[in-house]
Design a protein around this motif. Structure first.
Motif, PDB file in Angstrom:
ATOM      1  N   VAL A  30       0.836  -1.204   0.000  1.00 42.50           N
ATOM      2  CA  VAL A  30       0.000   0.000   0.000  1.00 42.50           C
ATOM      3  C   VAL A  30       0.872   1.257   0.000  1.00 42.50           C
ATOM      4  O   VAL A  30       0.617   2.201  -0.745  1.00 42.50           O
ATOM      5  N   LEU A  34       1.085   3.928  -3.094  1.00 44.32           N
ATOM      6  CA  LEU A  34       0.791   5.351  -2.885  1.00 44.32           C
ATOM      7  C   LEU A  34       1.942   6.222  -3.345  1.00 44.32           C
ATOM      8  O   LEU A  34       1.757   7.344  -3.795  1.00 44.32           O
ATOM      9  N   LEU A  47      -8.757   1.547  -2.822  1.00 45.85           N
ATOM     10  CA  LEU A  47      -7.507   0.984  -2.274  1.00 45.85           C
ATOM     11  C   LEU A  47      -7.670   0.735  -0.774  1.00 45.85           C
ATOM     12  O   LEU A  47      -7.313  -0.325  -0.258  1.00 45.85           O
ATOM     13  N   MET A  51      -7.373  -2.892   0.901  1.00 42.14           N
ATOM     14  CA  MET A  51      -6.337  -3.149   1.921  1.00 42.14           C
ATOM     15  C   MET A  51      -6.991  -3.566   3.238  1.00 42.14           C
ATOM     16  O   MET A  51      -6.534  -4.478   3.916  1.00 42.14           O
ATOM     17  N   GLN A  55      -6.662  -7.015   5.222  1.00 45.62           N
ATOM     18  CA  GLN A  55      -6.103  -6.985   6.571  1.00 45.62           C
ATOM     19  C   GLN A  55      -7.011  -7.697   7.564  1.00 45.62           C
ATOM     20  O   GLN A  55      -6.539  -8.371   8.478  1.00 45.62           O
ATOM     21  N   MET A  89      -6.777  -2.042  12.362  1.00 47.19           N
ATOM     22  CA  MET A  89      -6.490  -1.403  11.072  1.00 47.19           C
ATOM     23  C   MET A  89      -5.663  -0.125  11.266  1.00 47.19           C
ATOM     24  O   MET A  89      -4.659   0.089  10.584  1.00 47.19           O
ATOM     25  N   SER A  93      -1.931   0.568  10.190  1.00 44.16           N
ATOM     26  CA  SER A  93      -1.642   1.734   9.336  1.00 44.16           C
ATOM     27  C   SER A  93      -0.529   2.555   9.960  1.00 44.16           C
ATOM     28  O   SER A  93       0.395   2.994   9.273  1.00 44.16           O
ATOM     29  N   LEU A 109       4.562  10.108   1.243  1.00 43.54           N
ATOM     30  CA  LEU A 109       3.480   9.238   1.718  1.00 43.54           C
ATOM     31  C   LEU A 109       2.492  10.049   2.554  1.00 43.54           C
ATOM     32  O   LEU A 109       1.280   9.993   2.329  1.00 43.54           O
ATOM     33  N   ILE A 118      -9.755  11.835   2.449  1.00 41.95           N
ATOM     34  CA  ILE A 118     -10.291  11.844   3.828  1.00 41.95           C
ATOM     35  C   ILE A 118     -10.630  13.292   4.163  1.00 41.95           C
ATOM     36  O   ILE A 118      -9.895  14.196   3.763  1.00 41.95           O
ATOM     37  N   HIS A 208     -14.910   6.405  13.390  1.00 40.36           N
ATOM     38  CA  HIS A 208     -14.596   5.712  12.143  1.00 40.36           C
ATOM     39  C   HIS A 208     -15.726   5.723  11.126  1.00 40.36           C
ATOM     40  O   HIS A 208     -15.505   6.054   9.956  1.00 40.36           O
ATOM     41  N   MET A 211     -15.933   8.978   9.615  1.00 42.34           N
ATOM     42  CA  MET A 211     -14.740   9.221   8.777  1.00 42.34           C
ATOM     43  C   MET A 211     -14.953   8.612   7.389  1.00 42.34           C
ATOM     44  O   MET A 211     -14.725   9.238   6.366  1.00 42.34           O
ATOM     45  N   LEU A 212     -15.471   7.382   7.405  1.00 42.82           N
ATOM     46  CA  LEU A 212     -15.675   6.670   6.131  1.00 42.82           C
ATOM     47  C   LEU A 212     -16.624   7.436   5.224  1.00 42.82           C
ATOM     48  O   LEU A 212     -16.324   7.666   4.056  1.00 42.82           O
ATOM     49  N   TRP A 215     -15.529  10.816   3.279  1.00 40.58           N
ATOM     50  CA  TRP A 215     -14.586  10.907   2.147  1.00 40.58           C
ATOM     51  C   TRP A 215     -15.256  11.728   1.047  1.00 40.58           C
ATOM     52  O   TRP A 215     -16.453  11.510   0.771  1.00 40.58           O
TER      53      TRP A 215
END
Ligand SMILES: O=C(NC1CCCCC1)[C@H](C1CCCCC1)n1c(-c2ccc(-c3nnn[nH]3)cc2)nc2ccccc21
Length: 233
Positions: A30, A34, A47, A51, A55, A89, A93, A109, A118, A208, A211-212, A215
């Motif tokens: 990943v 990137l 992506l 990922m 995971q 996760m 990360s 990165l 995000i 979370h 957050m998702l 985007w």
């Protein structure tokens, strides 16, 4: 000054956990991906979901190697995996982000992640967490044990037999404490700081779902496994 001694059993436990952790690594690709290209928000989100999906599968295999986990009540096994998936996760990360890369690559990165799509409000808490993990300079043993400890958290929602989970988590905490004393003799508070990161991790995963969906794109698509694990869609 207390002489810290790791017992034969504790050495064996650490070996099992580190080997499982190494065996079930997310390929580093990943970060490489990137660094290769700039992607659109949609491609970055895809992506992320790819990922994260792989995971989850990797974490399930890692967890199955934790001594005693498979003897837990089956519904509790699911509750522990579901309850720790987002934390695992972000922890992974952070570990990917903390890997030393050739000159300047860490900066690129960070830039690519900041611009991935995000929403701004989550970027700061996320990078604060990553930078606090980097600051700890965790060894591989500490990363593997901390991941196992996170998964074996007794007070996850829907866990019925707390005691049974505590009985698995405690030996991990004992050996992690000793590993910290032995690997960071100058920092008596290192173990406490390490566990403090888990508290910071919980606050990060608190946002979370928000957050998702924040985007900068429409129609966020998830894999069936992520719908199960992330409680989305
Ligand atoms: O792929 C990734 N993480 C995988 C790492 C290995 C374990 C499984 C997750 C994402 C990248 C996706 C593509 C766009 C840039 C970020 N990632 C993140 C990250 C970013 C946002 C959310 C998130 N969660 N909910 N909304 N956004 C989660 C993780 N932090 C990273 C730090 C270093 C390297 C990659 C990183």
């Amino acid at each position: 000054k207390e002489k810290v001694e790791i017992t034969k059993e504790q050495k064996a436990l650490t070996k099992v956990i580190v080997e499982a952790y190494n065996r079930h690594q997310i390929p580093q690709d990943v970060a490489k991906k990137l660094l290769q290209d700039q992607y659109s928000v949609e491609e970055n989100f895809l992506l992320l979901t790819e990922m994260a999906t792989s995971q989850v599968q990797v974490i399930v295999e890692f967890t199955k190697s934790i001594p005693g986990f498979l003897s837990l009540d089956h519904e509790d096994q699911i509750a522990l995996l579901k309850g720790s998936a987002v934390e695992a996760m972000f922890l992974r990360s952070a570990q990917v982000f903390s890997k030393k890369m050739p000159n300047g690559h860490n900066g690129i990165l960070e830039e690519r992640i900041r611009k991935s799509g995000i929403s701004e409000e989550f970027i700061t808490p996320m990078f604060n967490f990553y930078k606090s993990i980097i600051g700890l300079h965790m060894s591989l043993e500490e990363q593997a044990l901390l991941t196992a400890i996170t998964i074996l958290t007794p007070d996850r929602p829907y866990v019925k037999d707390h005691q049974a989970v505590e009985k698995l988590q405690e030996p991990m905490l004992d050996v992690l404490r000793k590993v910290c004393v032995l690997q960071h003799p100058q920092e008596p508070q290192y173990f406490a700081r390490l566990l403090g990161r888990l508290t910071e991790l919980r606050t990060l995963t608190h946002y979370h779902a928000e957050m998702l969906t924040s985007w900068r794109m429409n129609d966020h698509k998830f894999t069936p496994l992520l719908c199960e694990i992330w409680d989305v869609q």
